[in-house]
Design a protein around this motif. Structure first.
Motif, PDB file in Angstrom:
ATOM      1  N   ALA A  48       0.814  -1.213   0.000  1.00 52.86           N
ATOM      2  CA  ALA A  48       0.000   0.000   0.000  1.00 52.86           C
ATOM      3  C   ALA A  48       0.847   1.262   0.000  1.00 52.86           C
ATOM      4  N   HIS A  49       1.977   1.250   0.692  1.00 49.40           N
ATOM      5  CA  HIS A  49       2.714   2.506   0.903  1.00 49.40           C
ATOM      6  C   HIS A  49       3.598   2.910  -0.272  1.00 49.40           C
ATOM      7  N   SER A  76      -4.100   7.165  10.781  1.00 53.01           N
ATOM      8  CA  SER A  76      -2.835   7.822  11.112  1.00 53.01           C
ATOM      9  C   SER A  76      -1.717   6.787  11.188  1.00 53.01           C
ATOM     10  N   LYS A  77      -0.572   7.145  10.620  1.00 55.22           N
ATOM     11  CA  LYS A  77       0.554   6.217  10.577  1.00 55.22           C
ATOM     12  C   LYS A  77       1.406   6.368  11.837  1.00 55.22           C
ATOM     13  N   PHE A  78       1.586   5.264  12.548  1.00 56.21           N
ATOM     14  CA  PHE A  78       2.464   5.232  13.703  1.00 56.21           C
ATOM     15  C   PHE A  78       3.484   4.116  13.491  1.00 56.21           C
ATOM     16  N   TYR A  79       4.741   4.419  13.800  1.00 57.07           N
ATOM     17  CA  TYR A  79       5.815   3.465  13.553  1.00 57.07           C
ATOM     18  C   TYR A  79       6.634   3.252  14.828  1.00 57.07           C
ATOM     19  N   SER A  80       7.230   2.082  14.935  1.00 55.27           N
ATOM     20  CA  SER A  80       8.140   1.839  16.055  1.00 55.27           C
ATOM     21  C   SER A  80       9.348   2.758  15.890  1.00 55.27           C
ATOM     22  N   LYS A  81       9.781   3.408  16.956  1.00 53.40           N
ATOM     23  CA  LYS A  81      10.841   4.415  16.865  1.00 53.40           C
ATOM     24  C   LYS A  81      12.201   3.906  17.332  1.00 53.40           C
ATOM     25  N   ALA A 101       8.510  -0.395  11.787  1.00 55.25           N
ATOM     26  CA  ALA A 101       7.366  -1.303  11.717  1.00 55.25           C
ATOM     27  C   ALA A 101       6.088  -0.501  11.918  1.00 55.25           C
ATOM     28  N   GLN A 102       5.043  -0.851  11.196  1.00 54.57           N
ATOM     29  CA  GLN A 102       3.805  -0.060  11.200  1.00 54.57           C
ATOM     30  C   GLN A 102       2.908  -0.510  12.350  1.00 54.57           C
ATOM     31  N   ILE A 158      14.178   6.020   6.245  1.00 57.45           N
ATOM     32  CA  ILE A 158      14.468   7.271   6.947  1.00 57.45           C
ATOM     33  C   ILE A 158      13.396   8.314   6.641  1.00 57.45           C
ATOM     34  N   TYR A 159      12.981   8.395   5.395  1.00 58.48           N
ATOM     35  CA  TYR A 159      11.924   9.338   5.036  1.00 58.48           C
ATOM     36  C   TYR A 159      10.586   8.934   5.639  1.00 58.48           C
ATOM     37  N   ARG A 160      10.328   7.631   5.746  1.00 59.14           N
ATOM     38  CA  ARG A 160       9.082   7.169   6.372  1.00 59.14           C
ATOM     39  C   ARG A 160       8.960   7.714   7.782  1.00 59.14           C
ATOM     40  N   LEU A 161      10.055   7.727   8.531  1.00 56.50           N
ATOM     41  CA  LEU A 161      10.026   8.173   9.917  1.00 56.50           C
ATOM     42  C   LEU A 161       9.766   9.674  10.040  1.00 56.50           C
ATOM     43  N   SER A 162       9.865  10.393   8.912  1.00 54.41           N
ATOM     44  CA  SER A 162       9.515  11.815   8.896  1.00 54.41           C
ATOM     45  C   SER A 162       8.207  12.071   8.161  1.00 54.41           C
ATOM     46  N   GLY A 163       7.482  10.982   7.861  1.00 57.00           N
ATOM     47  CA  GLY A 163       6.134  11.129   7.334  1.00 57.00           C
ATOM     48  C   GLY A 163       6.005  11.199   5.832  1.00 57.00           C
ATOM     49  N   PHE A 164       7.074  10.804   5.100  1.00 58.47           N
ATOM     50  CA  PHE A 164       7.025  10.876   3.643  1.00 58.47           C
ATOM     51  C   PHE A 164       7.251   9.493   3.038  1.00 58.47           C
ATOM     52  N   ASP A 165       6.386   9.119   2.104  1.00 57.24           N
ATOM     53  CA  ASP A 165       6.482   7.823   1.438  1.00 57.24           C
ATOM     54  C   ASP A 165       7.292   7.946   0.156  1.00 57.24           C
ATOM     55  N   LEU A 166       8.519   7.447   0.200  1.00 60.07           N
ATOM     56  CA  LEU A 166       9.318   7.331  -1.016  1.00 60.07           C
ATOM     57  C   LEU A 166       8.980   6.017  -1.713  1.00 60.07           C
TER      58      LEU A 166
END
Length: 249
Positions: A48-49, A76-81, A101-102, A158-166
């Motif tokens: 999906a992403h 809302s997208k939440f990820y393990s940090k 991880a989502q 890395i971009y996912r953790l800042s909210g952007f889907d590459l």
């Protein structure tokens, strides 16, 4: 159309329907996908992403309803940090998760996440700090975790953790964002792309300050960047030829 979610820490995504086939990417816990074709042992899926496609072992995903898929894709997208974290399954057994991880899918899978959640704040401020967490991570073709990662899997995560889907591959990521004409225009967090002798983009890294770049090449490492490309001080050679610099955020 069928839909699925990954209920395990990491599932390999393969080019063909065989355990011996090339691993083109990985599916992380909680990631959602469409099931394009289902066979006895394998299913072809589209994530999906990033719309990436490949074959997953039927034992390594859980089918869900269309309504559940649509809800959690929009959720809302939440990820393990943390680089490594844990969750508890409904049967009280544990699983280890990796960063990114989502975990917004835990309620769908009836699991309980035990560590801190990364509440995504859009922007570039944390890109470099998150990238530095991966220093010395070994290179792994198709990898997307701190246990092993490839160049575009690294930038994507890395971009996912800042909210952007590459997108997934370096050549695909190079179609995103705004072209910058000179290295001097680049800011920390921008992406630099590199091509091979045939002109195909095959590598990507994240630009840092003072003409440094962090990228996955043998391992996640920091090298110098100039108008010619990546310069490895240890080997005293340029290892990658610069093609284009893109601003994504």
């Amino acid at each position: 159309m069928r839909y699925g979610v990954c209920p395990i820490s990491i599932a390999p995504l393969r080019l063909e329907t065989s355990d011996a086939s090339e691993m083109v990417s990985q599916v992380l816990y909680g990631e959602l996908f469409k099931v394009l074709e289902k066979r006895k042992k394998w299913s072809k899926i589209r994530l999906a992403h990033d719309n990436y496609e490949g074959w997953i072992d039927n034992k390594q995903f859980k089918e869900i309803e269309s309504e559940q898929y649509q809800h959690f894709v929009k959720h809302s997208k939440f990820y393990s940090k943390d680089l490594i974290s844990h969750l508890t399954h409904e049967d009280k057994t544990l699983s280890t998760l990796t960063i990114g991880a989502q975990v917004s899918s835990t309620s769908l899978l009836k699991d309980t996440f035990q560590n801190d959640i990364n509440t995504v704040i859009l922007g570039s401020s944390n890109l470099i700090n998150n990238a530095l967490l991966f220093l010395n991570t070994p290179y792994l073709w198709g990898g997307r975790t701190p246990l092993g990662i490839d160049c575009s899997g690294f930038t994507q995560l890395i971009y996912r953790l800042s909210g952007f889907d590459l997108l997934r591959d370096a050549s695909q990521q190079a179609t995103q964002g705004e072209v910058l004409s000179f290295i001097e225009e680049a800011e920390p967090g921008d992406l630099a792309f590199f091509d091979n002798n045939e002109g195909k983009i095959t590598h990507v890294g994240i630009i840092m300050s003072d003409n440094y770049i962090i990228h996955a090449h043998g391992k996640v490492r920091i090298d110098r960047l100039d108008q010619s490309g990546i310069f490895n001080v240890e080997e005293n050679i340029h290892t990658h030829k610069l093609r284009v610099i893109k601003k994504i955020i």
